[in-house]
Design an enzyme around this catalytic site. Sequence first.
Site, short mmCIF file in Angstrom:
data_model
loop_
_atom_site.label_atom_id
_atom_site.label_comp_id
_atom_site.label_asym_id
_atom_site.label_seq_id
_atom_site.Cartn_x
_atom_site.Cartn_y
_atom_site.Cartn_z
N ASP A 46 -17.02 3.82 -23.19
CA ASP A 46 -16.47 3.92 -21.84
C ASP A 46 -15.50 5.10 -21.77
OD1 ASP A 46 -17.82 1.61 -21.30
OD2 ASP A 46 -16.03 0.43 -20.76
N ASP A 77 -24.08 -5.49 -17.89
CA ASP A 77 -23.34 -5.21 -19.12
C ASP A 77 -23.87 -6.07 -20.27
OD1 ASP A 77 -21.39 -4.00 -20.68
OD2 ASP A 77 -19.83 -4.24 -19.17
#
Length: 411
Positions: free
Chosen positions: A218, A159
Amino acid sequence: MNFQFILFTVSALASQTLGLDNGLARTPPMGWLSWERFRCRTDCKMYPNSCINEKLYMDMADRLSEDGYLRAGYKYVNIDDCWATLQRDPKTLRLVPDPVRFPSGLKKLADYVHSKGLKLGIYGDMGTKTCGGYPGSKFTMELDAQTFAEWGIDSFKMDGCYSTTKDFSVAYPIMEFFLNKTGRPILFSCSWPAYMQSSDPDYKLIAKHCNIWRNYNDITDSWDSVKTIIKYYGDDKYNFSAVAGPGNFNDPDMIIVGNTGLSYQQWQVQMAMWAMMAAPLFLSEDLRTITPEARTLIQNPGVIAINQDRLGIMGKRVWQSGNIEAWIRPVTPVGSYAVAVLNLNDGGAQSGFNMTLVTLGVKGQDAYNLSEVFSGKALGKYTVSTNFPIFIDTNSVLLLKYTKLDRILKW
Ligand SMILES: *[C@@H]1O[C@H](CO)[C@@H](O)[C@H](O)[C@H]1NC(C)=O
Ligand SMILES: *[C@@H]1O[C@H](CO)[C@@H](O)[C@H](O)[C@H]1NC(C)=O
Ligand SMILES: *[C@@H]1O[C@H](CO)[C@@H](O)[C@H](O)[C@H]1NC(C)=O
Ligand SMILES: *[C@@H]1O[C@H](CO)[C@@H](O)[C@H](O)[C@H]1NC(C)=O
């Protein structure tokens, strides 16, 4: 061959020679990933069945291997954030799995997952911390890559929290280098362009160092979320479709079929469009309690065949009329197409109209067998200009496959 197909083919070939080639993700990876459904829940006293612990991943491995998912192609069990202790080991500086929630350790968990014929994925971050505040890899990339390899990890999602996007083009390639140096094939999932939506990410560089990359926001368990992702991929700003190909895929995020936010028709839309986009299929739902209806849809062989088509070409939105749109994706046998027609109207009755392949930019003399993909129903023989009557409900998709026939039909 027609112009559109040549265009698609050229971009696929380009990415084959330029993209990361570690032998992995030759077709979009399939599996399970905890984040959308289970997030960063660490309270196992109150939530023994839905906290991030080794039992959760072992349970999902059991379901994947016993309930038909593995046979259908789903093989990665992916851990997301919140698996580690908040501090690294003070002596070795290694990442440490939380001893209460992962008492057996990750090597044991990997052994368990491998014993089922599955693969284990893990999560980390290129910055100083993960998004959930756990230790990041910024100053320990080589050590972390080695640690993952020693544990038997098969996939690593890195990430981009607690960092700056300016560092991405340096840090992601460095991690790719260290993963490669371990000698263990580890699928590399980068969050790189997800953080750069308004600044023209260097997709060629991303594809050179990543197998898959999270592109756009997301996903959440809502129709709005699914629609905005489809729109972003349809708009294809910066032409990110061009770098998709075997070994390298855009990742629009997890499959939420089987959760509570969508209708059955909207579940079909997600499966169909993730197939059109050549997207990784990472399920994020509770496979222990999923309905048979959702399970059957997730395992639909026709949809999976399109998603997994070996040409690896990402489909494109090529036609729009109001809130109705059509996408096309070249698939095998070469000269064939998957077509998705989406009705994104929120109200009203079914829409009816005629469509042909010519409308979608296909030319030529070829003949095709047309079929409806979810049911596998054969709809007859078509040329590029044969009208196909479409009746499609609101918030629904029609997924078609035009399979090229060897000889030109005599009519
Ligand atoms: C490392 O990179 C080389 C060159 O791209 C590639 O051939 C090899 O498969 C990679 N190995 C691993 C373990 O990723
Ligand atoms: C994307 O590709 C199209 C042609 O396919 C071209 O006209 C356009 O300039 C490209 N855009 C970018 C940002 O590269
Ligand atoms: C669709 O095409 C058929 C002939 O192929 C024609 O009979 C029909 O009227 C057309 N429908 C529409 C809505 O244009
Ligand atoms: C085309 O469809 C017919 C009838 O369903 C079937 O017999 C034939 O095998 C199909 N051909 C191809 C190439 O899919």
